[in-house]
Structures are given as C-alpha cells and as structure tokens.
Design a protein around this motif. Structure first.
Motif, PDB file in Angstrom:
ATOM      1  N   GLU A  17       0.813  -1.218   0.000  1.00  0.00           N
ATOM      2  CA  GLU A  17       0.000   0.000   0.000  1.00  0.00           C
ATOM      3  C   GLU A  17       0.850   1.274   0.000  1.00  0.00           C
ATOM      4  O   GLU A  17       0.325   2.367  -0.205  1.00  0.00           O
ATOM      5  CB  GLU A  17      -0.927   0.014   1.225  1.00  0.00           C
ATOM      6  CG  GLU A  17      -1.920  -1.140   1.263  1.00  0.00           C
ATOM      7  CD  GLU A  17      -2.904  -1.096   0.114  1.00  0.00           C
ATOM      8  OE1 GLU A  17      -3.437  -0.003  -0.172  1.00  0.00           O
ATOM      9  OE2 GLU A  17      -3.133  -2.150  -0.514  1.00  0.00           O
ATOM     10  N   LEU A  18       2.146   1.136   0.243  1.00  0.00           N
ATOM     11  CA  LEU A  18       3.013   2.312   0.384  1.00  0.00           C
ATOM     12  C   LEU A  18       2.964   3.268  -0.809  1.00  0.00           C
ATOM     13  O   LEU A  18       2.864   4.483  -0.605  1.00  0.00           O
ATOM     14  CB  LEU A  18       4.454   1.879   0.645  1.00  0.00           C
ATOM     15  CG  LEU A  18       4.710   1.234   2.009  1.00  0.00           C
ATOM     16  CD1 LEU A  18       6.089   0.586   2.043  1.00  0.00           C
ATOM     17  CD2 LEU A  18       4.577   2.258   3.121  1.00  0.00           C
ATOM     18  N   PRO A  19       3.025   2.794  -2.056  1.00  0.00           N
ATOM     19  CA  PRO A  19       3.024   3.747  -3.174  1.00  0.00           C
ATOM     20  C   PRO A  19       1.767   4.623  -3.231  1.00  0.00           C
ATOM     21  O   PRO A  19       1.815   5.725  -3.773  1.00  0.00           O
ATOM     22  CB  PRO A  19       3.126   2.850  -4.411  1.00  0.00           C
ATOM     23  CG  PRO A  19       3.823   1.619  -3.915  1.00  0.00           C
ATOM     24  CD  PRO A  19       3.273   1.424  -2.513  1.00  0.00           C
ATOM     25  N   LYS A  20       0.676   4.171  -2.648  1.00  0.00           N
ATOM     26  CA  LYS A  20      -0.560   4.966  -2.667  1.00  0.00           C
ATOM     27  C   LYS A  20      -0.491   6.155  -1.711  1.00  0.00           C
ATOM     28  O   LYS A  20      -1.233   7.120  -1.867  1.00  0.00           O
ATOM     29  CB  LYS A  20      -1.758   4.093  -2.295  1.00  0.00           C
ATOM     30  CG  LYS A  20      -2.040   3.006  -3.303  1.00  0.00           C
ATOM     31  CD  LYS A  20      -3.183   2.140  -2.838  1.00  0.00           C
ATOM     32  CE  LYS A  20      -3.365   0.956  -3.780  1.00  0.00           C
ATOM     33  NZ  LYS A  20      -4.333   0.004  -3.268  1.00  0.00           N
ATOM     34  N   LEU A  21       0.375   6.087  -0.699  1.00  0.00           N
ATOM     35  CA  LEU A  21       0.448   7.141   0.321  1.00  0.00           C
ATOM     36  C   LEU A  21       1.525   8.181   0.059  1.00  0.00           C
ATOM     37  O   LEU A  21       1.477   9.269   0.611  1.00  0.00           O
ATOM     38  CB  LEU A  21       0.717   6.526   1.696  1.00  0.00           C
ATOM     39  CG  LEU A  21      -0.446   5.890   2.419  1.00  0.00           C
ATOM     40  CD1 LEU A  21      -0.008   5.417   3.799  1.00  0.00           C
ATOM     41  CD2 LEU A  21      -1.608   6.852   2.561  1.00  0.00           C
ATOM     42  N   ILE A  22       2.508   7.824  -0.735  1.00  0.00           N
ATOM     43  CA  ILE A  22       3.653   8.703  -0.936  1.00  0.00           C
ATOM     44  C   ILE A  22       3.280   9.875  -1.847  1.00  0.00           C
ATOM     45  O   ILE A  22       2.350   9.754  -2.659  1.00  0.00           O
ATOM     46  CB  ILE A  22       4.862   7.906  -1.510  1.00  0.00           C
ATOM     47  CG1 ILE A  22       6.154   8.706  -1.462  1.00  0.00           C
ATOM     48  CG2 ILE A  22       4.576   7.416  -2.915  1.00  0.00           C
ATOM     49  CD1 ILE A  22       6.670   8.932  -0.073  1.00  0.00           C
ATOM     50  N   VAL A  23       4.000  10.986  -1.718  1.00  0.00           N
ATOM     51  CA  VAL A  23       3.747  12.110  -2.616  1.00  0.00           C
ATOM     52  C   VAL A  23       3.971  11.645  -4.057  1.00  0.00           C
ATOM     53  O   VAL A  23       4.823  10.787  -4.317  1.00  0.00           O
ATOM     54  CB  VAL A  23       4.644  13.325  -2.273  1.00  0.00           C
ATOM     55  CG1 VAL A  23       4.252  13.928  -0.933  1.00  0.00           C
ATOM     56  CG2 VAL A  23       6.111  12.961  -2.301  1.00  0.00           C
ATOM     57  N   PRO A  24       3.197  12.187  -4.994  1.00  0.00           N
ATOM     58  CA  PRO A  24       3.249  11.676  -6.377  1.00  0.00           C
ATOM     59  C   PRO A  24       4.637  11.637  -7.008  1.00  0.00           C
ATOM     60  O   PRO A  24       4.960  10.701  -7.732  1.00  0.00           O
ATOM     61  CB  PRO A  24       2.316  12.624  -7.136  1.00  0.00           C
ATOM     62  CG  PRO A  24       1.344  13.086  -6.094  1.00  0.00           C
ATOM     63  CD  PRO A  24       2.143  13.188  -4.822  1.00  0.00           C
ATOM     64  N   PHE A  25       5.502  12.612  -6.718  1.00  0.00           N
ATOM     65  CA  PHE A  25       6.804  12.623  -7.387  1.00  0.00           C
ATOM     66  C   PHE A  25       7.747  11.534  -6.882  1.00  0.00           C
ATOM     67  O   PHE A  25       8.779  11.292  -7.494  1.00  0.00           O
ATOM     68  CB  PHE A  25       7.462  14.013  -7.336  1.00  0.00           C
ATOM     69  CG  PHE A  25       7.821  14.528  -5.968  1.00  0.00           C
ATOM     70  CD1 PHE A  25       9.065  14.277  -5.419  1.00  0.00           C
ATOM     71  CD2 PHE A  25       6.918  15.296  -5.248  1.00  0.00           C
ATOM     72  CE1 PHE A  25       9.406  14.774  -4.169  1.00  0.00           C
ATOM     73  CE2 PHE A  25       7.252  15.811  -4.005  1.00  0.00           C
ATOM     74  CZ  PHE A  25       8.493  15.544  -3.458  1.00  0.00           C
ATOM     75  N   LYS A  26       7.401  10.857  -5.774  1.00  0.00           N
ATOM     76  CA  LYS A  26       8.210   9.737  -5.277  1.00  0.00           C
ATOM     77  C   LYS A  26       7.549   8.381  -5.547  1.00  0.00           C
ATOM     78  O   LYS A  26       8.097   7.351  -5.185  1.00  0.00           O
ATOM     79  CB  LYS A  26       8.444   9.863  -3.770  1.00  0.00           C
ATOM     80  CG  LYS A  26       9.317  11.020  -3.357  1.00  0.00           C
ATOM     81  CD  LYS A  26       9.536  10.986  -1.855  1.00  0.00           C
ATOM     82  CE  LYS A  26      10.296  12.184  -1.351  1.00  0.00           C
ATOM     83  NZ  LYS A  26      10.471  12.141   0.114  1.00  0.00           N
ATOM     84  N   GLN A  77       7.013   6.436  -8.236  1.00  0.00           N
ATOM     85  CA  GLN A  77       7.745   5.442  -9.032  1.00  0.00           C
ATOM     86  C   GLN A  77       8.915   4.869  -8.244  1.00  0.00           C
ATOM     87  O   GLN A  77       9.188   3.672  -8.296  1.00  0.00           O
ATOM     88  CB  GLN A  77       8.243   6.038 -10.354  1.00  0.00           C
ATOM     89  CG  GLN A  77       8.918   5.024 -11.257  1.00  0.00           C
ATOM     90  CD  GLN A  77       7.988   3.866 -11.620  1.00  0.00           C
ATOM     91  OE1 GLN A  77       6.888   4.077 -12.130  1.00  0.00           O
ATOM     92  NE2 GLN A  77       8.408   2.624 -11.356  1.00  0.00           N
ATOM     93  N   LEU A  78       9.604   5.708  -7.483  1.00  0.00           N
ATOM     94  CA  LEU A  78      10.701   5.230  -6.648  1.00  0.00           C
ATOM     95  C   LEU A  78      10.184   4.179  -5.665  1.00  0.00           C
ATOM     96  O   LEU A  78      10.793   3.129  -5.491  1.00  0.00           O
ATOM     97  CB  LEU A  78      11.348   6.395  -5.902  1.00  0.00           C
ATOM     98  CG  LEU A  78      12.502   6.005  -4.979  1.00  0.00           C
ATOM     99  CD1 LEU A  78      13.637   6.995  -5.110  1.00  0.00           C
ATOM    100  CD2 LEU A  78      12.050   5.918  -3.537  1.00  0.00           C
ATOM    101  N   TYR A  79       9.036   4.435  -5.030  1.00  0.00           N
ATOM    102  CA  TYR A  79       8.479   3.470  -4.081  1.00  0.00           C
ATOM    103  C   TYR A  79       8.070   2.179  -4.779  1.00  0.00           C
ATOM    104  O   TYR A  79       8.232   1.097  -4.225  1.00  0.00           O
ATOM    105  CB  TYR A  79       7.314   4.094  -3.303  1.00  0.00           C
ATOM    106  CG  TYR A  79       7.752   4.751  -2.015  1.00  0.00           C
ATOM    107  CD1 TYR A  79       8.847   5.610  -1.969  1.00  0.00           C
ATOM    108  CD2 TYR A  79       7.077   4.515  -0.832  1.00  0.00           C
ATOM    109  CE1 TYR A  79       9.263   6.202  -0.790  1.00  0.00           C
ATOM    110  CE2 TYR A  79       7.477   5.110   0.357  1.00  0.00           C
ATOM    111  CZ  TYR A  79       8.565   5.947   0.364  1.00  0.00           C
ATOM    112  OH  TYR A  79       8.968   6.524   1.543  1.00  0.00           O
ATOM    113  N   GLU A  80       7.541   2.289  -5.983  1.00  0.00           N
ATOM    114  CA  GLU A  80       7.217   1.090  -6.764  1.00  0.00           C
ATOM    115  C   GLU A  80       8.483   0.273  -7.028  1.00  0.00           C
ATOM    116  O   GLU A  80       8.474  -0.957  -6.927  1.00  0.00           O
ATOM    117  CB  GLU A  80       6.552   1.462  -8.095  1.00  0.00           C
ATOM    118  CG  GLU A  80       5.185   2.080  -7.976  1.00  0.00           C
ATOM    119  CD  GLU A  80       4.073   1.067  -7.735  1.00  0.00           C
ATOM    120  OE1 GLU A  80       4.339  -0.149  -7.697  1.00  0.00           O
ATOM    121  OE2 GLU A  80       2.924   1.512  -7.567  1.00  0.00           O
TER     122      GLU A  80
END
Length: 165
Positions: free
Chosen positions: A134-143, A145-148
């Motif tokens: 679920e982490l990529p859904k919470l991160i600011v949009p510009f980060k 892809q990095l979280y993915e």
C-alpha cells in the motif's frame, strides 16, 4: 545559467522497516503542507557509507536503536527521483535536483514502544504499520515510481499475506 538538469542528485539512504507481521513502518511528515507519508530516509554524510547512514537515520527520525534491527536485504543499485519544478531551489538550499537513494530492508525486533518520534530533530507527526504493497498509494506523487521500484526490489523478501493486512 544553471538549469535543473545541471544540478546533482543528493545521496541518500532509505529503509523499509518491517515488523514481525510483515507490515512496513510509515510516518506522516511534520513539514508537509499536504498529507505526506513516507518511510525513513535521509542524506548520507561525507565519508559515511549508505548502510551506516540508514541506521543513523532510523535513530534520528524514529528513535530506533541498532540492536532492534535485523538486516534482511539491500536493494541492487540506486533509485532516483526528481523534485517537482516548484520545489527545486526551495529544499536543500537549492543544491540538488532530487535524490539518489540506496535502500535497505530491515526487520524491527523491538516493541512499538521502542519507536519514538520525539527525537532531537523530529520529522514525523504520527506513524503506523501498513502493508508494504500500500506504500506507493500514500507517498507524494513525485516519489511514487521510486516506491514502486523499492517494492519490486524487496518483493522476494516480503510476506505475501501482508498484501491484505
């Protein structure tokens, strides 16, 4: 004239910290104007290696001691993100265009009471455990892809049951 492309990336280390249930630590940033959650991360000091920086950041940001950490994996290579144009020049004294990050996966062996956001230099106002998926859904949009990319790198080490936790 210096352009964004001329600026270097800030060297950083990040940590995906898992509890015994395979859930990941995420903190809500103090300095964000919008709801912004992230995993612990921070700059690598001159002469410091990425692993040392990652462990130091965990202590500085969430009060976790090294004896409450069990290493699981290091992501291969570095991950990058660029700041949005409106933030370049405003953060890190305008010296960087974004970050290049080395990521580590650790198991947290302590208790929730061992996490302390009231550190000397607090970065988070609240925290929780959540499914790593679920982490990529919470991160600011510009980060995002990095979280993915970080999630993909650590997927072999993650508990598939944590998908629905």
């Amino acid at each position: 004239m210096t352009t964004t492309e001329d600026l270097p990336y800030r060297p950083c280390a990040g940590v995906m910290l898992l509890n015994r249930d395979g859930l990941a630590f995420v903190g809500q940033r103090l300095d964000a104007t919008m709801e912004a959650w992230q995993m612990p991360q921070g700059g690598i000091d001159d002469g410091e290696d990425a692993r040392t920086a990652a462990i130091r950041e965990l202590g500085e940001e969430i009060g976790v001691r090294p004896d409450h950490l069990e290493p699981i994996a290091e992501a291969p290579g570095e991950f990058f993100y660029d700041l949005p144009d409106d933030l370049v020049g405003k953060v890190w004294k305008g010296k960087y265009r974004g970050q290049r990050q080395t990521w580590f996966l650790y198991r947290f062996t302590g208790e929730d009471t061992d996490i302390n956001l009231a550190t000397a230099h607090p970065e988070f106002m609240s925290w929780r455990w959540m499914s790593p998926y679920e982490l990529p859904k919470l991160i600011v949009p510009f980060k995002r892809q990095l979280y993915e990319d970080v999630l993909a790198a650590f997927r072999p080490h993650l508990d598939p049951d944590a998908r629905t936790a």
